[in-house]
Design an enzyme around this catalytic site. Sequence first.
Site, PDB file in Angstrom:
ATOM      1  N   TYR A  92      15.285  30.859   4.478  1.00  0.00           N
ATOM      2  CA  TYR A  92      14.054  31.532   4.930  1.00  0.00           C
ATOM      3  C   TYR A  92      14.080  31.754   6.435  1.00  0.00           C
ATOM      4  O   TYR A  92      14.481  30.878   7.201  1.00  0.00           O
ATOM      5  CB  TYR A  92      12.826  30.668   4.624  1.00  0.00           C
ATOM      6  CG  TYR A  92      12.369  30.709   3.192  1.00  0.00           C
ATOM      7  CD1 TYR A  92      11.934  31.905   2.598  1.00  0.00           C
ATOM      8  CD2 TYR A  92      12.325  29.540   2.440  1.00  0.00           C
ATOM      9  CE1 TYR A  92      11.491  31.926   1.291  1.00  0.00           C
ATOM     10  CE2 TYR A  92      11.868  29.549   1.125  1.00  0.00           C
ATOM     11  CZ  TYR A  92      11.461  30.751   0.551  1.00  0.00           C
ATOM     12  OH  TYR A  92      11.016  30.759  -0.740  1.00  0.00           O
ATOM     13  N   LYS A 130       0.838  -1.208   0.000  1.00  0.00           N
ATOM     14  CA  LYS A 130       0.000   0.000   0.000  1.00  0.00           C
ATOM     15  C   LYS A 130       0.877   1.265   0.000  1.00  0.00           C
ATOM     16  O   LYS A 130       2.063   1.199   0.351  1.00  0.00           O
ATOM     17  CB  LYS A 130      -0.943  -0.016   1.211  1.00  0.00           C
ATOM     18  CG  LYS A 130      -0.236   0.083   2.545  1.00  0.00           C
ATOM     19  CD  LYS A 130      -1.188  -0.214   3.707  1.00  0.00           C
ATOM     20  CE  LYS A 130      -0.460  -0.102   5.027  1.00  0.00           C
ATOM     21  NZ  LYS A 130      -1.223  -0.687   6.151  1.00  0.00           N
ATOM     22  N   MET A 175      10.918  24.410  -0.309  1.00  0.00           N
ATOM     23  CA  MET A 175      10.117  23.471  -1.096  1.00  0.00           C
ATOM     24  C   MET A 175      10.976  22.475  -1.875  1.00  0.00           C
ATOM     25  O   MET A 175      10.751  21.273  -1.805  1.00  0.00           O
ATOM     26  CB  MET A 175       9.181  24.224  -2.042  1.00  0.00           C
ATOM     27  CG  MET A 175       8.135  23.320  -2.668  1.00  0.00           C
ATOM     28  SD  MET A 175       7.031  24.176  -3.816  1.00  0.00           S
ATOM     29  CE  MET A 175       6.178  25.306  -2.735  1.00  0.00           C
ATOM     30  N   ARG A 234     -10.681  -0.056  15.227  1.00  0.00           N
ATOM     31  CA  ARG A 234     -10.543   0.803  14.055  1.00  0.00           C
ATOM     32  C   ARG A 234     -11.463   0.258  12.953  1.00  0.00           C
ATOM     33  O   ARG A 234     -12.398   0.915  12.557  1.00  0.00           O
ATOM     34  CB  ARG A 234      -9.072   0.828  13.605  1.00  0.00           C
ATOM     35  CG  ARG A 234      -8.780   1.798  12.504  1.00  0.00           C
ATOM     36  CD  ARG A 234      -7.304   1.832  12.142  1.00  0.00           C
ATOM     37  NE  ARG A 234      -6.824   0.574  11.556  1.00  0.00           N
ATOM     38  CZ  ARG A 234      -5.613   0.409  11.027  1.00  0.00           C
ATOM     39  NH1 ARG A 234      -4.757   1.398  11.006  1.00  0.00           N
ATOM     40  NH2 ARG A 234      -5.247  -0.766  10.515  1.00  0.00           N
TER      41      ARG A 234
HETATM   42  C1  LIG Z   1      -0.346  -1.679   6.888  1.00  0.00           C
HETATM   43  C2  LIG Z   1      -0.906  -2.934   7.401  1.00  0.00           C
HETATM   44  C3  LIG Z   1      -0.067  -4.036   7.685  1.00  0.00           C
HETATM   45  C4  LIG Z   1       1.442  -3.969   7.635  1.00  0.00           C
HETATM   46  O1  LIG Z   1       1.948  -3.475   8.839  1.00  0.00           O
HETATM   47  P1  LIG Z   1       3.543  -3.409   9.111  1.00  0.00           P
HETATM   48  O2  LIG Z   1       3.643  -2.913  10.502  1.00  0.00           O
HETATM   49  O3  LIG Z   1       4.089  -2.430   8.118  1.00  0.00           O
HETATM   50  O4  LIG Z   1       4.071  -4.772   8.893  1.00  0.00           O
HETATM   51  C5  LIG Z   1      -0.670  -5.234   8.051  1.00  0.00           C
HETATM   52  N1  LIG Z   1      -2.018  -5.327   8.163  1.00  0.00           N
HETATM   53  C6  LIG Z   1      -2.847  -4.284   7.939  1.00  0.00           C
HETATM   54  C7  LIG Z   1      -4.301  -4.470   8.094  1.00  0.00           C
HETATM   55  C8  LIG Z   1      -2.314  -3.053   7.568  1.00  0.00           C
HETATM   56  O5  LIG Z   1      -3.131  -2.013   7.376  1.00  0.00           O
END
Ligand SMILES: *Cc1c(COP(=O)(O)O)cnc(C)c1O
Length: 329
Positions: A239, A33, A284, A117
Amino acid sequence: MAYITLNKKHFFHNLDIIANKTKSKDKIALVLKDNAYGHGLLEIASMAQEYGITRVVVKSYEEAMKLEKMFEYILVLADSPKTKNDKIRYTINDINDINKFQTATKVELKVDTGMHRNGVSIEEFDTAIEMIKEKKLLLEAVFTHHRNADELTSEWFWQNKIFSQIKSKINGVKFHSCNSASLFRHSSFDEDMVRIGIAAYGCLEFSSAFDKVDLKPVLSLYAKKISSRSLKKDKALGYGASYTADTDCIVSNYDFGYGGGFLRICSNNYTNPNGEKLLGRISMDNSSFLSEVEEILIFDDAREIAKSAQTISYEVLTSLKCNLARKIV
Ligand SMILES: *Cc1c(COP(=O)(O)O)cnc(C)c1O
């Protein structure tokens, strides 16, 4: 231009350590992701494929579609199908989502064992299973997520206990509960799959109470010099004139700033792994260092720069913009 290098040897080294824990490459579902935690989705996906990874986890349908030719199994964490594709599985995050999926969609049911969550609650579990049957969805797995696996607290144990109660309620599906930190807390892992992100990228941050894991960071970031100048004692730089030279020195300006993902909170408060000090405010597309090198290493371990930014490696990495060049080395 500033660019990222991805160390394939380190990535494979990390995957070896993970496969050694899971006892099989096939049990590793690599989490890709957010542009593979800022590393580059297709760059990491191609290395993972070469290593022999067959399972991946993403957030969206769009990410899944970019990978569907490369992997056998893709779990989407929070999205719904737009076309039919047999390789893609969708997460049920809420009991009310069950009726939104088309019959025969492959799904995995997330159970809330304490993080509060996403996922159905323990009380909703039986009803959820009934609804999935009625809707004729193809339930392949039941899974959960830990809220505190990286710290030595009792929570990891009671979440596992609740999950084993769930496991005893249902047959014929697969189970998974481990992210990176959770996997490394198991002395003998025995589930069907792990969802591994940060450990594969070599930046697991783990309480010192646990055994050290010899993972190696995969990503390094370099920036190119735009210009150098001498700065006289008492002259200020950048800056807000927030840095004033205490002696005559040579400073150089490099082409990486907050627009590329350099967290601005590091301004005046960061020294790179070669001991070169960041001076003044990050702008930036620029940052100045006490250095004259043509190409500067900004960081090679996101956990270290995360300390200056008072954050975690995950945020440092996912802040890196997609348009930075990424090279596999
Ligand atoms: C992002 C995520 C993971 C991975 O977690 P890490 O700590 O990066 O290994 C696993 N399960 C879910 C549901 C996640 O959202």
